[in-house]
Write an enzyme that holds these catalytic residues in place. Structure first.
Site, PDB file in Angstrom:
ATOM      1  N   ASP A 184       0.825  -1.227   0.000  1.00 43.80           N
ATOM      2  CA  ASP A 184       0.000   0.000   0.000  1.00 43.80           C
ATOM      3  C   ASP A 184       0.847   1.260   0.000  1.00 43.80           C
ATOM      4  O   ASP A 184       0.375   2.333  -0.371  1.00 43.80           O
ATOM      5  CB  ASP A 184      -0.873   0.030   1.271  1.00 43.80           C
ATOM      6  CG  ASP A 184      -1.754  -1.216   1.358  1.00 43.80           C
ATOM      7  OD1 ASP A 184      -1.854  -1.910   0.324  1.00 43.80           O
ATOM      8  OD2 ASP A 184      -2.304  -1.510   2.425  1.00 43.80           O
TER       9      ASP A 184
ATOM     10  N   ASP B 136      15.090  -7.002  18.831  1.00 39.51           N
ATOM     11  CA  ASP B 136      14.170  -7.097  19.985  1.00 39.51           C
ATOM     12  C   ASP B 136      12.725  -6.993  19.486  1.00 39.51           C
ATOM     13  O   ASP B 136      11.827  -7.691  19.945  1.00 39.51           O
ATOM     14  CB  ASP B 136      14.459  -5.942  20.963  1.00 39.51           C
ATOM     15  CG  ASP B 136      15.860  -6.052  21.540  1.00 39.51           C
ATOM     16  OD1 ASP B 136      16.199  -7.144  22.040  1.00 39.51           O
ATOM     17  OD2 ASP B 136      16.624  -5.054  21.448  1.00 39.51           O
TER      18      ASP B 136
ATOM     19  N   HIS C 270      -0.683 -16.220  10.313  1.00 37.15           N
ATOM     20  CA  HIS C 270       0.600 -15.759   9.736  1.00 37.15           C
ATOM     21  C   HIS C 270       1.743 -16.299  10.596  1.00 37.15           C
ATOM     22  O   HIS C 270       1.790 -16.071  11.809  1.00 37.15           O
ATOM     23  CB  HIS C 270       0.626 -14.234   9.637  1.00 37.15           C
ATOM     24  CG  HIS C 270       0.195 -13.526  10.887  1.00 37.15           C
ATOM     25  ND1 HIS C 270      -1.134 -13.395  11.242  1.00 37.15           N
ATOM     26  CD2 HIS C 270       0.910 -12.947  11.885  1.00 37.15           C
ATOM     27  CE1 HIS C 270      -1.222 -12.736  12.396  1.00 37.15           C
ATOM     28  NE2 HIS C 270      -0.004 -12.460  12.811  1.00 37.15           N
TER      29      HIS C 270
ATOM     30  N   GLY D 193      -9.022 -10.262   8.092  1.00 35.96           N
ATOM     31  CA  GLY D 193      -9.438  -9.578   6.872  1.00 35.96           C
ATOM     32  C   GLY D 193      -9.637  -8.097   7.126  1.00 35.96           C
ATOM     33  O   GLY D 193      -9.283  -7.609   8.216  1.00 35.96           O
TER      34      GLY D 193
ATOM     35  N   VAL E  21      -9.737  -6.234  13.482  1.00 38.97           N
ATOM     36  CA  VAL E  21      -8.410  -6.111  14.096  1.00 38.97           C
ATOM     37  C   VAL E  21      -7.416  -5.592  13.060  1.00 38.97           C
ATOM     38  O   VAL E  21      -7.324  -6.127  11.956  1.00 38.97           O
ATOM     39  CB  VAL E  21      -7.935  -7.474  14.642  1.00 38.97           C
ATOM     40  CG1 VAL E  21      -6.480  -7.410  15.066  1.00 38.97           C
ATOM     41  CG2 VAL E  21      -8.812  -7.920  15.812  1.00 38.97           C
TER      42      VAL E  21
ATOM     43  N   HIS F 282       2.826  -7.090  14.605  1.00 41.38           N
ATOM     44  CA  HIS F 282       2.309  -7.557  13.307  1.00 41.38           C
ATOM     45  C   HIS F 282       1.184  -6.639  12.833  1.00 41.38           C
ATOM     46  O   HIS F 282       0.322  -6.272  13.627  1.00 41.38           O
ATOM     47  CB  HIS F 282       1.776  -8.992  13.418  1.00 41.38           C
ATOM     48  CG  HIS F 282       2.803  -9.979  13.893  1.00 41.38           C
ATOM     49  ND1 HIS F 282       2.461 -11.193  14.442  1.00 41.38           N
ATOM     50  CD2 HIS F 282       4.158  -9.904  13.905  1.00 41.38           C
ATOM     51  CE1 HIS F 282       3.579 -11.845  14.775  1.00 41.38           C
ATOM     52  NE2 HIS F 282       4.630 -11.064  14.450  1.00 41.38           N
TER      53      HIS F 282
ATOM     54  N   HIS G 260       0.936   2.968  18.513  1.00 44.62           N
ATOM     55  CA  HIS G 260       0.114   2.248  19.519  1.00 44.62           C
ATOM     56  C   HIS G 260       0.721   0.879  19.797  1.00 44.62           C
ATOM     57  O   HIS G 260       0.934   0.490  20.948  1.00 44.62           O
ATOM     58  CB  HIS G 260      -1.320   2.100  18.983  1.00 44.62           C
ATOM     59  CG  HIS G 260      -2.211   1.228  19.828  1.00 44.62           C
ATOM     60  ND1 HIS G 260      -3.127   1.751  20.713  1.00 44.62           N
ATOM     61  CD2 HIS G 260      -2.317  -0.124  19.919  1.00 44.62           C
ATOM     62  CE1 HIS G 260      -3.765   0.748  21.340  1.00 44.62           C
ATOM     63  NE2 HIS G 260      -3.295  -0.398  20.871  1.00 44.62           N
ATOM     64  N   GLU G 261       1.029   0.107  18.725  1.00 43.73           N
ATOM     65  CA  GLU G 261       1.543  -1.257  18.918  1.00 43.73           C
ATOM     66  C   GLU G 261       2.917  -1.247  19.593  1.00 43.73           C
ATOM     67  O   GLU G 261       3.217  -2.118  20.426  1.00 43.73           O
ATOM     68  CB  GLU G 261       1.614  -1.985  17.576  1.00 43.73           C
ATOM     69  CG  GLU G 261       0.275  -2.170  16.892  1.00 43.73           C
ATOM     70  CD  GLU G 261      -0.793  -2.861  17.744  1.00 43.73           C
ATOM     71  OE1 GLU G 261      -1.983  -2.559  17.578  1.00 43.73           O
ATOM     72  OE2 GLU G 261      -0.402  -3.680  18.602  1.00 43.73           O
TER      73      GLU G 261
ATOM     74  N   HIS H  72       2.616  -1.394  23.202  1.00 41.20           N
ATOM     75  CA  HIS H  72       2.501  -2.771  23.733  1.00 41.20           C
ATOM     76  C   HIS H  72       3.865  -3.439  23.762  1.00 41.20           C
ATOM     77  O   HIS H  72       4.215  -4.110  24.733  1.00 41.20           O
ATOM     78  CB  HIS H  72       1.572  -3.598  22.835  1.00 41.20           C
ATOM     79  CG  HIS H  72       0.141  -3.248  22.909  1.00 41.20           C
ATOM     80  ND1 HIS H  72      -0.536  -3.123  24.116  1.00 41.20           N
ATOM     81  CD2 HIS H  72      -0.761  -2.970  21.933  1.00 41.20           C
ATOM     82  CE1 HIS H  72      -1.810  -2.799  23.872  1.00 41.20           C
ATOM     83  NE2 HIS H  72      -1.977  -2.704  22.557  1.00 41.20           N
TER      84      HIS H  72
ATOM     85  N   HIS I 119      -3.734  -1.838  27.275  1.00 41.43           N
ATOM     86  CA  HIS I 119      -4.704  -0.833  26.807  1.00 41.43           C
ATOM     87  C   HIS I 119      -5.138   0.074  27.936  1.00 41.43           C
ATOM     88  O   HIS I 119      -5.203  -0.326  29.076  1.00 41.43           O
ATOM     89  CB  HIS I 119      -5.917  -1.525  26.183  1.00 41.43           C
ATOM     90  CG  HIS I 119      -5.631  -2.022  24.790  1.00 41.43           C
ATOM     91  ND1 HIS I 119      -6.244  -3.127  24.258  1.00 41.43           N
ATOM     92  CD2 HIS I 119      -4.787  -1.542  23.851  1.00 41.43           C
ATOM     93  CE1 HIS I 119      -5.798  -3.331  23.028  1.00 41.43           C
ATOM     94  NE2 HIS I 119      -4.892  -2.386  22.758  1.00 41.43           N
TER      95      HIS I 119
END
Lengths: 368, 81
Positions: free
Chosen positions: A23, A57, A67, A76, A80, A96, A118-119, A122, A128
């Site tokens: 993309d 890391d 995956h 899809g 998520v 991911h 955001h990820e 984590h 969250h």
């Protein structure tokens, strides 16, 4: 905020971009990822270094449905968008992205920079947050990438794991920067009155000014209207003690501080033709009960009593508002006079004499 | 029209089940130092989700709760980490 224990036991972390999404250009993906790490490095002692092979890391990859060895699967388009694992070995720290999503650098689709930031939260040990203003709130919300995306909640969270950045020179702000109202180039997206106060809106921020005492109160728009997206483009107070907020082809009606049920609605329900996609600015003339909507170099007039657009519009703004020849960013009425804003300038306009009285700086309402 | 509505309901029910299992059904299991699926009822999980998002905590599915579940989001669970 919430966090998982333990965080990384070191401040120098490596990351590797394992594959790319079709993309976006590789360069844009690299930039988005780098920028997303910087969001966290400016408020902590953490330093992120990119490696191009071997095990980092934080391993970053795009995948669909089931995956690799990941125990979680994607679903899809929509649903998520991405997931990540808390600090640790193996999958620990890995991130991911669902390749079935439309990844972009802007507001269309899903902004890779925002989702990555955001990820990475984590991957650094945050879970969250229930705070809707936080980057670590679970649902996606677009905010202009030019704004600092961490809320105070996010900063408290990550600093509770890693501490603050060492006293480096001030290019490492520890608190989110918000627009400086007294900056010489200050401009506004939208302005409206609300009873006795004037509300100035820009990006995620709003300022409430009480003309008779010059202190401005700053707040995040989401504090008042959690379900509204930032970046309101036009706003006005009607004759029924309500304010209307516009963004793109949608508008909301707010009474008190409550968004009325059934909104947002499409602006064509107000009588705009299909070709009108957004509203630049709007003001209701309390003396006539007519609202003027400014779009490009033209304006429409709406009768608040009959709730319908008047005939014979649009007209050229400059024809009926001599001197107001530029696109109107924002406009409001105070003591009968209109105040038109474009960029860092504003014009005080007398609607009865139909002339500009004076030109001022946009932030003249703030005690600069 | 009723048939269509029925199909919608089925899809919504599946979405709710999936959502709650994915984001509100895990909790730390000290014995295994990992996660395990908790035996909470759907209503219990719904209450947790409604409480997390600041919705009316009823344990029942309403429009607002369903709308929140349909928003694009992160795949990490909201509780239990």
């Amino acid at each position: 905020y919430g966090f998982t224990l333990p965080g990384w036991k070191k401040n120098k972390l490596t990351y590797r971009i394992v594959n790319y999404t079709p993309d976006m250009s590789k360069e844009d993906v690299d930039k988005a990822i780098e920028k997303a790490f910087k969001v966290w490095s400016v408020v902590t002692p953490l330093i992120f270094t990119r490696i191009h092979k071997g095990i980092a890391d934080i391993m970053i990859a795009f995948g669909t449905k089931v995956h690799g060895h990941c125990p979680r699967y994607f679903d899809g388009p929509l649903g998520v968008l991405a997931h990540a694992f808390p600090p640790g070995n193996g999958l620990g720290g890995d991130v991911h992205f669902d390749e079935d999503e439309d990844w972009t650098t802007g507001s269309a689709g899903f902004n890779l920079f925002l989702v990555a930031a955001h990820e990475f939260g984590h991957a650094l040990g945050l879970s969250h947050s229930k705070d809707q203003r936080a980057l670590m709130f679970p649902n996606y919300a677009y905010i202009s990438p030019s704004e600092f995306p961490l809320s105070p909640d996010d900063i408290s969270g990550i600093q509770s794991i890693y501490g603050s950045p060492p006293n480096a020179p001030d290019e490492r702000p520890t608190t989110p920067t918000s627009p400086k109202t007294c900056g010489s180039q200050m401009s506004f997206d939208a302005i409206t009155t609300l009873r006795r106060e004037v509300i100035f809106l820009k990006g995620r921020h709003l300022w409430r000014v009480y003309p008779d005492n010059s202190e401005a109160e700053q707040e995040l728009i989401s504090v008042f209207w959690p379900n509204l997206t930032p970046g309101i483009e036009a706003a006005y107070e009607n004759t029924k003690d309500q304010i209307l907020l516009f963004k793109g082809n949608k508008f909301w009606v707010i009474s008190g501080y409550q968004v009325l049920l059934g909104y947002p609605k499409n602006i064509n329900t107000l009588g705009f033709p299909k070709g009108v996609k957004k509203v630049d600015a709007a003001v209701c003339n309390k003396n006539t009960g007519k609202t003027d909507f400014f779009i490009g170099d033209k304006y429409w007039r709406f009768d608040e009593n009959s709730q319908s657009m008047e005939k014979g519009y649009p007209r050229l703004t400059v024809d009926d508002f001599p001197g107001i020849s530029q696109r109107v960013d924002a406009v409001f009425q105070q003591k009968g006079l209109f105040y038109f804003f474009h960029g860092s300038k504003q014009w005080e306009f007398d609607p009865i004499a139909k002339k500009v009285i004076r030109e001022m700086k946009s932030n003249s309402w703030f005690n600069c | 029209l009723p048939i269509h509505a029925e199909k919608d309901n089925e899809e919504d029910a599946e979405l709710v089940q999936n959502y709650l299992n994915k984001f509100y059904a895990v909790e730390p299991d000290p014995n295994q130092l990992g996660w395990k699926i908790n035996a909470e009822t759907i209503a219990g999980k719904l209450q947790k989700m409604q409480q997390f998002f600041g919705l009316k905590v009823t344990g029942k599915l309403d429009n607002e709760t369903l709308e929140m579940m349909k928003k694009p989001r992160c795949g990490v669970p909201d509780v239990g980490l």
